[in-house]
Motif scaffolding. Structure first.
Motif, PDB file in Angstrom:
ATOM      1  N   PHE A   1      11.743   1.177  -7.982  1.00 19.14           N
ATOM      2  CA  PHE A   1      12.474   0.736  -6.794  1.00 19.14           C
ATOM      3  C   PHE A   1      11.907   1.366  -5.529  1.00 19.14           C
ATOM      4  O   PHE A   1      11.946   0.775  -4.450  1.00 19.14           O
ATOM      5  CB  PHE A   1      13.972   1.054  -6.932  1.00 19.14           C
ATOM      6  CG  PHE A   1      14.697   0.087  -7.810  1.00 19.14           C
ATOM      7  CD1 PHE A   1      14.876  -1.238  -7.412  1.00 19.14           C
ATOM      8  CD2 PHE A   1      15.200   0.480  -9.038  1.00 19.14           C
ATOM      9  CE1 PHE A   1      15.545  -2.133  -8.234  1.00 19.14           C
ATOM     10  CE2 PHE A   1      15.866  -0.413  -9.859  1.00 19.14           C
ATOM     11  CZ  PHE A   1      16.044  -1.721  -9.463  1.00 19.14           C
ATOM     12  N   GLY A   2      11.391   2.571  -5.688  1.00 23.00           N
ATOM     13  CA  GLY A   2      10.759   3.205  -4.534  1.00 23.00           C
ATOM     14  C   GLY A   2       9.534   2.433  -4.082  1.00 23.00           C
ATOM     15  O   GLY A   2       9.324   2.199  -2.886  1.00 23.00           O
ATOM     16  N   ILE A   3       8.693   2.068  -5.071  1.00 20.51           N
ATOM     17  CA  ILE A   3       7.491   1.286  -4.756  1.00 20.51           C
ATOM     18  C   ILE A   3       7.876  -0.069  -4.159  1.00 20.51           C
ATOM     19  O   ILE A   3       7.281  -0.541  -3.181  1.00 20.51           O
ATOM     20  CB  ILE A   3       6.615   1.105  -6.005  1.00 20.51           C
ATOM     21  CG1 ILE A   3       6.059   2.464  -6.455  1.00 20.51           C
ATOM     22  CG2 ILE A   3       5.478   0.130  -5.742  1.00 20.51           C
ATOM     23  CD1 ILE A   3       5.333   2.409  -7.788  1.00 20.51           C
ATOM     24  N   LEU A   4       8.927  -0.694  -4.770  1.00 18.79           N
ATOM     25  CA  LEU A   4       9.387  -1.994  -4.272  1.00 18.79           C
ATOM     26  C   LEU A   4       9.900  -1.883  -2.846  1.00 18.79           C
ATOM     27  O   LEU A   4       9.634  -2.755  -1.992  1.00 18.79           O
ATOM     28  CB  LEU A   4      10.492  -2.529  -5.194  1.00 18.79           C
ATOM     29  CG  LEU A   4      11.055  -3.906  -4.845  1.00 18.79           C
ATOM     30  CD1 LEU A   4       9.957  -4.969  -4.925  1.00 18.79           C
ATOM     31  CD2 LEU A   4      12.215  -4.260  -5.783  1.00 18.79           C
ATOM     32  N   PHE A   5      10.625  -0.804  -2.580  1.00 19.38           N
ATOM     33  CA  PHE A   5      11.162  -0.597  -1.228  1.00 19.38           C
ATOM     34  C   PHE A   5      10.023  -0.440  -0.215  1.00 19.38           C
ATOM     35  O   PHE A   5      10.053  -1.016   0.872  1.00 19.38           O
ATOM     36  CB  PHE A   5      12.065   0.636  -1.220  1.00 19.38           C
ATOM     37  CG  PHE A   5      12.601   0.978   0.139  1.00 19.38           C
ATOM     38  CD1 PHE A   5      13.645   0.236   0.697  1.00 19.38           C
ATOM     39  CD2 PHE A   5      12.072   2.033   0.872  1.00 19.38           C
ATOM     40  CE1 PHE A   5      14.130   0.538   1.950  1.00 19.38           C
ATOM     41  CE2 PHE A   5      12.561   2.340   2.123  1.00 19.38           C
ATOM     42  CZ  PHE A   5      13.590   1.600   2.679  1.00 19.38           C
ATOM     43  N   VAL A   6       9.035   0.364  -0.579  1.00 15.14           N
ATOM     44  CA  VAL A   6       7.882   0.566   0.309  1.00 15.14           C
ATOM     45  C   VAL A   6       7.144  -0.751   0.538  1.00 15.14           C
ATOM     46  O   VAL A   6       6.742  -1.077   1.668  1.00 15.14           O
ATOM     47  CB  VAL A   6       6.918   1.627  -0.270  1.00 15.14           C
ATOM     48  CG1 VAL A   6       5.615   1.688   0.547  1.00 15.14           C
ATOM     49  CG2 VAL A   6       7.587   2.988  -0.302  1.00 15.14           C
ATOM     50  N   PHE A   7       6.990  -1.536  -0.559  1.00 17.45           N
ATOM     51  CA  PHE A   7       6.303  -2.833  -0.451  1.00 17.45           C
ATOM     52  C   PHE A   7       7.055  -3.769   0.484  1.00 17.45           C
ATOM     53  O   PHE A   7       6.464  -4.428   1.354  1.00 17.45           O
ATOM     54  CB  PHE A   7       6.163  -3.454  -1.839  1.00 17.45           C
ATOM     55  CG  PHE A   7       5.613  -4.843  -1.817  1.00 17.45           C
ATOM     56  CD1 PHE A   7       4.247  -5.081  -1.636  1.00 17.45           C
ATOM     57  CD2 PHE A   7       6.470  -5.940  -1.940  1.00 17.45           C
ATOM     58  CE1 PHE A   7       3.754  -6.378  -1.598  1.00 17.45           C
ATOM     59  CE2 PHE A   7       5.974  -7.238  -1.905  1.00 17.45           C
ATOM     60  CZ  PHE A   7       4.607  -7.456  -1.733  1.00 17.45           C
ATOM     61  N   ILE A   8       8.387  -3.828   0.323  1.00 17.47           N
ATOM     62  CA  ILE A   8       9.202  -4.719   1.169  1.00 17.47           C
ATOM     63  C   ILE A   8       9.149  -4.276   2.629  1.00 17.47           C
ATOM     64  O   ILE A   8       9.020  -5.096   3.545  1.00 17.47           O
ATOM     65  CB  ILE A   8      10.660  -4.758   0.659  1.00 17.47           C
ATOM     66  CG1 ILE A   8      10.730  -5.451  -0.701  1.00 17.47           C
ATOM     67  CG2 ILE A   8      11.559  -5.473   1.662  1.00 17.47           C
ATOM     68  CD1 ILE A   8      12.089  -5.403  -1.364  1.00 17.47           C
ATOM     69  N   CYS A   9       9.257  -2.964   2.827  1.00 16.05           N
ATOM     70  CA  CYS A   9       9.200  -2.453   4.212  1.00 16.05           C
ATOM     71  C   CYS A   9       7.850  -2.754   4.862  1.00 16.05           C
ATOM     72  O   CYS A   9       7.768  -3.151   6.026  1.00 16.05           O
ATOM     73  CB  CYS A   9       9.457  -0.939   4.211  1.00 16.05           C
ATOM     74  SG  CYS A   9      11.173  -0.503   3.870  1.00 16.05           S
ATOM     75  N   THR A  10       6.780  -2.542   4.046  1.00 17.15           N
ATOM     76  CA  THR A  10       5.436  -2.827   4.568  1.00 17.15           C
ATOM     77  C   THR A  10       5.283  -4.315   4.884  1.00 17.15           C
ATOM     78  O   THR A  10       4.747  -4.703   5.933  1.00 17.15           O
ATOM     79  CB  THR A  10       4.360  -2.390   3.552  1.00 17.15           C
ATOM     80  OG1 THR A  10       4.517  -0.999   3.255  1.00 17.15           O
ATOM     81  CG2 THR A  10       2.962  -2.634   4.098  1.00 17.15           C
ATOM     82  N   LYS A  11       5.775  -5.159   3.977  1.00  9.86           N
ATOM     83  CA  LYS A  11       5.699  -6.613   4.173  1.00  9.86           C
ATOM     84  C   LYS A  11       6.501  -7.019   5.408  1.00  9.86           C
ATOM     85  O   LYS A  11       6.046  -7.840   6.230  1.00  9.86           O
ATOM     86  CB  LYS A  11       6.254  -7.319   2.935  1.00  9.86           C
ATOM     87  CG  LYS A  11       6.107  -8.823   2.941  1.00  9.86           C
ATOM     88  CD  LYS A  11       4.676  -9.246   2.726  1.00  9.86           C
ATOM     89  CE  LYS A  11       4.569 -10.755   2.567  1.00  9.86           C
ATOM     90  NZ  LYS A  11       3.168 -11.186   2.405  1.00  9.86           N
ATOM     91  N   TYR A  12       7.674  -6.410   5.546  1.00  3.31           N
ATOM     92  CA  TYR A  12       8.527  -6.713   6.700  1.00  3.31           C
ATOM     93  C   TYR A  12       7.839  -6.288   7.992  1.00  3.31           C
ATOM     94  O   TYR A  12       7.843  -7.023   8.986  1.00  3.31           O
ATOM     95  CB  TYR A  12       9.867  -6.002   6.543  1.00  3.31           C
ATOM     96  CG  TYR A  12      10.801  -6.193   7.719  1.00  3.31           C
ATOM     97  CD1 TYR A  12      11.500  -7.384   7.895  1.00  3.31           C
ATOM     98  CD2 TYR A  12      10.978  -5.168   8.649  1.00  3.31           C
ATOM     99  CE1 TYR A  12      12.343  -7.556   8.965  1.00  3.31           C
ATOM    100  CE2 TYR A  12      11.824  -5.337   9.725  1.00  3.31           C
ATOM    101  CZ  TYR A  12      12.507  -6.538   9.893  1.00  3.31           C
ATOM    102  OH  TYR A  12      13.350  -6.708  10.966  1.00  3.31           O
ATOM    103  N   TYR A  13       7.242  -5.095   7.965  1.00  4.32           N
ATOM    104  CA  TYR A  13       6.554  -4.574   9.159  1.00  4.32           C
ATOM    105  C   TYR A  13       5.391  -5.491   9.551  1.00  4.32           C
ATOM    106  O   TYR A  13       5.228  -5.836  10.727  1.00  4.32           O
ATOM    107  CB  TYR A  13       6.054  -3.160   8.887  1.00  4.32           C
ATOM    108  CG  TYR A  13       5.119  -2.648   9.954  1.00  4.32           C
ATOM    109  CD1 TYR A  13       5.603  -2.201  11.187  1.00  4.32           C
ATOM    110  CD2 TYR A  13       3.739  -2.626   9.730  1.00  4.32           C
ATOM    111  CE1 TYR A  13       4.727  -1.753  12.166  1.00  4.32           C
ATOM    112  CE2 TYR A  13       2.866  -2.168  10.704  1.00  4.32           C
ATOM    113  CZ  TYR A  13       3.363  -1.746  11.934  1.00  4.32           C
ATOM    114  OH  TYR A  13       2.504  -1.315  12.901  1.00  4.32           O
TER     115      TYR A  13
END
Length: 300
Positions: free
Chosen positions: A8-20
């Motif tokens: 979930f940490g990796i997923l969160f980072v991925f989503i945040c990066t994608k959002y950014y």
């Protein structure tokens, strides 16, 4: 449990990066659209975006913009062609109309009955009004044309001026004006656009005849350095003080009395055409005499 936290940490980072990256792409696209809308650039939108959906959107916007640009260019070409057609038709109509008015004036001097004289006078007034409308169409088309360019050739200015005054003798006669014409002993030649120069002469003469209470003076001279000076002078009505600084502005008519039969465009056209020919036109008021001077220069 630890694996879930890492996942979930990796997923969160991925989503945040994608959002950014998505927000960054939208801001970049928005900035390009703003520059495009404000006319600060004509570049198509960049398609090197990190999101495929944004790339497809930018591509669709580019296709729409390209079509709009093509339609705008076509409309501008059509508008320019229309202005050129109006100018050409106006010029072609002026010559036969001038002949018609000249013959009507001559007919008025013959032995006509009262009814015939009334009909001739009506026809002449309508012909003059038509001539004013034709002149207005031409002047507006010239002033609004950005593509107007001179087609220069060697012109005998002395002969051109004489022929012009001969063709417009009716205009002088109608105003009861006897021009005082001063020409140099030798013919004056210059590379210029004869059509533009004739239009300048026509507008200057019309302006002088319309507002002159007496005879006018027309002079042509060649300066030692090779420049040509054409001057047209006319007296002004008592008490009239035309603003020589504004005479060449569009729609300037001086006062209410000067608006009759005038669009206020004639001298603005003179200024524009003089500049197109690489010359200049000025006006001076000395006593009760108004002088409009056209200076043309030899091609270097």
């Amino acid at each position: 449990m630890g694996l879930y936290i890492v996942f979930f940490g990796i997923l969160f980072v991925f989503i945040c990066t994608k959002y950014y990256l998505l927000k960054k792409g939208i801001r970049h696209l928005s900035k390009q659209l703003t520059l495009l809308a404000d006319g600060e650039t004509e570049k198509m939108l960049e398609l090197s975006l990190t999101d495929r959906d944004l790339e497809r959107l930018a591509g669709q916007i580019n296709r729409h913009y390209a079509r709009q640009r093509s339609l705008t260019a076509g409309a501008l070409r059509h508008e320019e062609q229309l202005r050129e057609s109006i100018a050409g038709i106006s010029h072609d109509l002026r010559t036969p109309l001038t002949v018609i008015m000249g013959h009507l004036q001559l007919l008025e001097r013959t032995f006509l009955s009262e009814e015939q004289l009334r009909r001739t006078d009506t026809a002449l007034r309508k012909a003059r009004r038509m001539n004013e409308l034709i002149e207005a169409f031409y002047e507006l088309s010239v002033l609004n044309s950005e593509q107007l360019q001179p087609h220069k050739e060697s012109v005998n200015l002395s002969n051109l001026l004489i022929d012009f005054l001969t063709e417009n003798a009716f205009l002088l006669e109608a105003g009861g004006i006897h021009p005082d014409i001063l020409l140099p002993e030798k013919s004056v030649f210059l590379r210029t656009d004869p059509g533009m120069l004739e239009r300048i002469l026509q507008n200057l003469l019309t302006n002088a005849v319309r507002y002159s209470p007496g005879d006018i003076r027309i002079s042509l001279s060649e300066n030692p350095e090779g420049s040509i000076m054409l001057r047209m002078e006319n007296p002004v009505e008592a008490g009239a003080r035309p603003d020589v600084e504004r005479m060449f502005d569009r729609f300037y008519t001086g006062d209410a009395a000067r608006t009759q039969g005038s669009t206020g465009l004639g001298l603005a056209v003179v200024k524009l055409l003089a500049e197109k020919l690489g010359g200049e036109v000025t006006a001076t008021l000395t006593g009760n005499w108004l002088a409009v001077t056209l200076n043309l220069y030899a091609d270097l």
